[in-house]
Scaffold this active site. Structure first.
Site, PDB file in Angstrom:
ATOM      1  N   GLY A 351     -24.037 160.186  26.044  1.00  0.00           N
ATOM      2  CA  GLY A 351     -24.931 160.620  26.893  1.00  0.00           C
ATOM      3  C   GLY A 351     -26.031 161.673  26.673  1.00  0.00           C
ATOM      4  O   GLY A 351     -26.664 161.136  27.237  1.00  0.00           O
ATOM      5  N   GLU A 374     -50.325 143.349  29.635  1.00  0.00           N
ATOM      6  CA  GLU A 374     -50.781 142.042  28.661  1.00  0.00           C
ATOM      7  C   GLU A 374     -50.119 140.377  28.334  1.00  0.00           C
ATOM      8  O   GLU A 374     -50.231 140.294  27.229  1.00  0.00           O
ATOM      9  CB  GLU A 374     -50.647 142.600  26.859  1.00  0.00           C
ATOM     10  CG  GLU A 374     -51.753 143.552  26.930  1.00  0.00           C
ATOM     11  CD  GLU A 374     -53.192 143.718  27.309  1.00  0.00           C
ATOM     12  OE1 GLU A 374     -53.314 141.905  26.785  1.00  0.00           O
ATOM     13  OE2 GLU A 374     -53.912 144.220  27.003  1.00  0.00           O
ATOM     14  N   HIS A 377     -43.494 138.530  29.284  1.00  0.00           N
ATOM     15  CA  HIS A 377     -42.688 137.397  27.962  1.00  0.00           C
ATOM     16  C   HIS A 377     -42.532 136.448  29.087  1.00  0.00           C
ATOM     17  O   HIS A 377     -42.665 135.140  28.353  1.00  0.00           O
ATOM     18  CB  HIS A 377     -41.186 138.092  28.558  1.00  0.00           C
ATOM     19  CG  HIS A 377     -40.304 137.488  27.653  1.00  0.00           C
ATOM     20  ND1 HIS A 377     -40.528 138.083  26.604  1.00  0.00           N
ATOM     21  CD2 HIS A 377     -39.595 136.849  27.497  1.00  0.00           C
ATOM     22  CE1 HIS A 377     -39.122 137.224  25.341  1.00  0.00           C
ATOM     23  NE2 HIS A 377     -39.274 136.087  26.160  1.00  0.00           N
TER      24      HIS A 377
END
Ligand code: TGC
Ligand code: FAD
Length: 396
Positions: A351, A374, A377
């Protein structure tokens, strides 16, 4: 040949003893920035993140350390090595990706663009002042409908006598609202991509803040709005008229990210390690359970692997052999690895992993941005795929 192995202690914070691969000078700058981040960023950054603010008081401090444009030469700039610059990004991002972004965008995107493509007058005017943190820059490439494919940009630059008239909008621009100068990429009537230095007070130019981010909150993210902005010819980059202009700048910033995310991952690993040793569940520290040890071992593997890849690419950059495709592979692997580390660390904290009392969820959320900006992926996957096969799969 038989060798007598030197006894090496295992340092959980530097498992593969990578420190030994650095020179004294590299260690010195890394340690200076690490101390700065420990004292002036880490204690406060959770609150900045919660408030969605970047304290501009940091700017003179970062300038005092000489970090803006530190890897560039001439114009009073430090001409530090690529590895030194990378290590600085690593330490800044160990604090927060937003702080690393401030430095990346100033040095690797805005200053680099001026340094690489600007006229002598533009360089003289902006570079020393930007290094000193007296002037802040931003880099406007992405548009609402042109992110991964910047070649489809709609911002236009129309010649009008000795000036240019710019129209359009840019989105997701780091440092935009605090910038004195925006590097804006626009398409001319002839279809070429040109770079312009748009100054903050130019009529028709606005840079409103973007709100409601749940990631990179300790960072200024803005729109750039250009309505008939008159920009003199002397503010246009004279040397470049194609997409190669902005894309060449991205290599620099992507390189900093390859190092930077190792810093984020390292902070998450260290936090999880400390926590696991202290948190007692079912009568003993969770560090004593095999499942937790597997998580920690995998995390340490990613942090060390990422650090090695970054250092290798840094050495290649300093030798002049680094190619954009190498950087793509570095960004792909290191950002994905750092995200895995952050998510695993979050689970170890239970938690407590979801509160800003600990740095982990902040890094985890920041890394979602880093995975996307940039070059996403997927974009870097396709760059590596193209280099492997010779086939361009970006377009149908
Ligand atoms: P393509 O036809 O491949 O190339 C056009 C021209 O550019 C040259 N080029 C490069 N030059 C230097 N470095 C690179 N990495 C280069 N990639 C391409 C290429 O040789 C060509 O030159 P020339 O002289 O022949 O004209 O272009 P394409 O339209 O097919 O696009 C290729 C692709 C998809 C890889 C490119 O568009 C791309 O990288 N897209 C991703 C966009 C992106 O990364 N945007 C980032 C915006 S800035 C940001 O996110 C800042 S985050 C803030 C922070 O860091 O904190
Ligand atoms: P899109 O291009 O719309 O992509 C959406 C999805 O489609 C992604 O998953 C993408 O990988 C996928 N996709 C796209 N093309 C393909 C394909 N050919 N094959 C398979 N999948 C594909 N930009 C700047 O210019 N300057 C800045 O300073 C800057 N700072 C930023 C700060 C923040 C906090 C953020 C979030 C972004 C920033 N950006 C900046 C913008 C960033 O570079 C873009 O968000 C990024 O390039 C992706 O563009 P997009 O968001 O339009 O996504």
């Amino acid at each position: 040949m038989a060798t007598t192995a030197k006894k090496t202690e295992i340092d959980p914070r530097d498992f593969l003893a990578l420190d030994a691969l650095l020179s004294d000078e590299e260690r010195a700058i890394r340690d200076t920035v690490r101390q700065f981040v420990t004292e002036q960023v880490k204690p406060y950054v959770g609150e900045w993140f919660e408030r969605g603010e970047l304290p501009t008081e940091l700017i003179p401090e970062l300038a005092r350390l000489g970090l803006f444009g530190m890897h560039l030469e001439g114009y009073g700039l430090p001409e530090a090595s690529s590895v030194m610059y990378g290590l600085v990004c690593q330490e800044l991002e160990a604090g927060d990706a937003g702080i690393r972004s401030l430095v990346s965008v100033q040095g690797s995107l805005s200053m680099y663009a001026i340094w690489k493509w600007g006229s002598e007058e533009q360089k003289q005017r902006w570079l020393p002042a930007m290094h000193a943190g007296e002037k802040i820059g931003c880099f406007g490439l992405t548009e609402p409908d042109a992110g991964s494919d910047p070649g489809s940009m709609r911002t236009t630059a129309k010649r009008d006598g000795a000036d240019w008239i710019l129209n359009g909008s840019k989105m997701w621009i780091t440092n935009g609202s605090i910038a004195d100068v925006a590097v804006v990429w626009a398409r001319t009537e002839g279809g070429e991509i040109n770079g312009f230095l748009v100054e903050k007070d130019m009529a028709g130019f606005e840079a409103p803040l973007m709100h409601h981010k749940l990631s990179l909150r300790a960072s200024v993210t803005s729109e750039l709005v250009l309505r008939d902005v008159r920009v003199p010819e002397e503010n246009r980059f004279p040397e470049i008229a194609s997409l190669r202009g902005p894309l060449s700048c991205l290599n620099e910033a992507r390189f900093g990210i390859v190092f930077g995310v190792v810093g984020s991952a390292r902070t998450c690993l260290e936090t999880a390690l400390d926590y696991a040793k202290e948190r007692i569940v079912f009568g003993k520290p969770i560090a004593g359970y095999q499942l937790t040890q597997q998580k920690l071992a995998e995390m340490a593997l990613e942090v060390n692997r990422g650090a090695l890849v970054a250092l290798h690419l840094g050495r290649m950059k300093d030798e002049g052999t680094l190619r954009p495709e190498h950087v793509s592979m570095g960004k792909m692997g290191n950002v994905r690895g750092a995200l895995d580390v952050a998510r695993t660390a979050r689970s170890i904290l239970g938690g407590n992993g979801i509160t800003l009392e600990y740095p982990v969820i902040r890094h985890m959320n920041n890394l979602e941005t880093v995975l996307t900006y940039e070059g996403t992926h997927e974009v870097h996957t396709l760059s590596v795929g193209k280099a492997l096969t010779g086939e361009n799969a970006f377009r149908s």
